[in-house]
Design an enzyme around this catalytic site. Structure first.
Site, PDB file in Angstrom:
ATOM      1  N   SER A 128       6.305  -5.497   7.919  1.00  0.00           N
ATOM      2  CA  SER A 128       5.524  -4.104   8.243  1.00  0.00           C
ATOM      3  C   SER A 128       3.951  -4.038   9.324  1.00  0.00           C
ATOM      4  CB  SER A 128       5.697  -3.674   6.812  1.00  0.00           C
ATOM      5  OG  SER A 128       5.100  -4.697   6.390  1.00  0.00           O
TER       6      SER A 128
ATOM      7  N   SER B 184       6.972 -10.069   6.894  1.00  0.00           N
ATOM      8  CA  SER B 184       6.209  -9.096   7.769  1.00  0.00           C
ATOM      9  C   SER B 184       4.436  -8.918   8.339  1.00  0.00           C
ATOM     10  CB  SER B 184       5.355  -7.639   6.508  1.00  0.00           C
ATOM     11  OG  SER B 184       6.760  -7.029   6.227  1.00  0.00           O
TER      12      SER B 184
ATOM     13  N   LYS C 135      -4.354  -3.493   7.123  1.00  0.00           N
ATOM     14  CA  LYS C 135      -3.363  -3.121   6.215  1.00  0.00           C
ATOM     15  C   LYS C 135      -3.127  -1.861   5.862  1.00  0.00           C
ATOM     16  CE  LYS C 135       1.227  -3.725   5.817  1.00  0.00           C
ATOM     17  NZ  LYS C 135       2.443  -5.021   5.485  1.00  0.00           N
TER      18      LYS C 135
END
Length: 472
Positions: free
Chosen positions: A152, A176, A77
């Site tokens: 996210s 997330s 990420k």
């Protein structure tokens, strides 16, 4: 090349000489070339580095010195620091910034011979539930038409879902990792707070943030956690407890006592297919001999207010460092020091980040600190105590991962409150700092994946993964 679903099957073929790491990387790179323009899961692809690393690991395999994650092609990420690579947190404020060091979790997968193939799209600073808040555009779900990926860590989930890598490292502040895993039909694990070092994780809310894996199998989630967990000299908050061998699953059948959150499972706000899939899973657990009971959680209505008051307060503090002085974006419209601060932040931060900074600054202000921030901390303690009490009576607490399956791009963006409600079932684990996992639980009438969430007591990841494997 076949679509591998676990590291175990990859390593079986690697050590049998049926494939090479280079061929694996070439396979994933080809998929990225074909799919990423549409899905927008990867922000940067490290193709030449990944191929060079693959050749290095192929040689290690030949001489028997390859690490535990040899053959695992992984994405990270954009909130995780990777030395000499861009780490932008999905934001324009960090555009052009290259990290000077590796996050501990990133370093540990590298040391175990995982191959990092690229950095993945995410909501800006982890603030979002759909990956529509990224400065670099929304990430699309690989299933359905124009559906959100979840957030996210949306890019991290879609990259695995679409076979652009075998696994991803995401971050989980209020769901997330689990929410996008649920929306994409994957396994998403949020460890106990402090189980994994946060060194090198660009902070959103420091007392909530956790690094966790997104995978196709519970086995891969277990072995990744085994690698990244443990004490770290760079992080004084990380747990010093020994790391169990999570990947050595205990297959002995045990009768478990499982509580399902009545307010969640019986909620009228649940999508009908999600409700049906959840009840079917509960009935299957009963049929397997487990004790399954409804539990009341009267504080559930306070999950989201507590979460958003505290996380925005922490974000207001954490994001104050991005001011255009030392790194990242600096406005070229500035005329003096104060205008440089204002214009750099106004230009660099997106709408949702600004909203949360303003809310966080408000709840920390002298006039409202006790009314909001102090009260939310007290409620957080009450939620934790009640959750711990339930987990002293039950082995696990279960509920749907999300109230609905993935919705269409743009469907919720006009109403932030409706967007925030998507986190209703996942934020509890972050508020109380406990481990939770989302596993696939079928699909709805449109073929969109449904997730099933399991939460356990502190540092009970071994039991949690064992139970999840028995269901997956």
């Amino acid at each position: 090349m076949k679509n591998y679903t676990s590291l175990q099957s990859i390593q079986a073929d690697l050590y049998a000489g049926d494939i090479t790491c280079r061929q694996l990387v070439e396979f994933y790179l080809q998929n990225i070339t074909e799919k990423n323009t549409q899905l927008n899961a990867f922000l940067k692809v490290f193709d030449q580095e990944a191929l060079a690393k693959a050749d290095e690991i192929d040689q290690k395999i030949k001489v028997g010195t390859a690490g535990k994650l040899a053959g695992m092609v992984i994405g990270i990420k954009d909130l995780l620091c990777y030395k000499d690579h861009p780490s932008a947190a999905g934001s324009r404020i960090l555009e052009g910034f290259e990290s000077q060091f590796n996050a501990t979790a990133v370093q540990r997968v590298i040391d175990a011979d995982a191959i990092i193939i690229g950095s993945q799209n995410c909501d800006e600073f982890g603030m979002g539930s759909t990956n529509e808040n990224s400065a670099y555009g929304a990430c699309l779900n690989a299933v359905g038409e124009n559906r959100v990926a979840g957030g996210s860590s949306g890019g991290s989930a879609v990259a695995v879902q679409a076979d652009m890598c075998l696994a991803s490292l995401g971050t989980d502040t209020g769901g997330s990792v689990r929410m996008p895993a649920g929306f994409c039909g994957l396994v998403g694990l949020k460890p106990t707070y402090t189980r994994v070092s946060r060194w090198g994780l660009i902070a959103y809310a420091s007392s909530f943030d956790c690094i966790g894996p997104i995978t196709k199998s519970v086995e891969d989630a277990a072995i990744l956690l085994e690698v990244i967990a443990g004490k770290d000299e760079q992080d004084s908050t990380v747990s010093t407890l020994d790391v169990p061998q999570y990947s050595a699953f205990d297959t002995t059948h045990k009768t478990l006592k499982i509580g399902y959150l009545k307010e969640a499972v019986e909620s009228t706000g649940l999508q009908p297919e999600v409700r049906e899939a959840t009840w079917a899973k509960l009935e299957a657990l009963k049929a397997a001999g487990h004790v399954v009971e409804a539990v009341d959680f009267p504080l559930i209505k306070y999950f989201l207010p507590t979460y958003y008051i505290l996380t925005t307060a922490e974000a207001s503090s954490n994001l104050s460092r991005f001011d255009g002085v030392k790194f990242g974006h600096r406005s070229n419209q500035a005329t003096d020091l104060m205008s440089m601060y204002k214009k750099s932040r106004a230009e660099g931060f997106g709408k949702e980040v600004k909203r949360r900074i303003m809310l966080g600054t408000f709840v920390l202000s002298a006039s409202y600190y006790d009314a909001y921030y102090t009260k939310a901390q007290k409620v957080r303690r009450l939620i934790k105590e009640y959750t711990d009490q339930l987990l002293s009576e039950y082995d696990f607490l279960v509920c749907p991962t999300t109230p609905t399956t993935a919705y269409k791009i743009g469907e919720k963006t006009s109403d932030p409150i409706q967007m925030y409600l998507g986190d209703l079932f996942t934020v509890q684990a972050n508020v109380v700092g406990l481990p939770a996992i989302s596993i696939p639980n079928g699909v709805d009438n449109d073929g969109m994946p449904i997730g099933f969430q399991i939460m356990a007591g502190a540092f009970q990841e071994e039991a949690l993964l064992n139970f999840a494997k028995s269901l997956n």
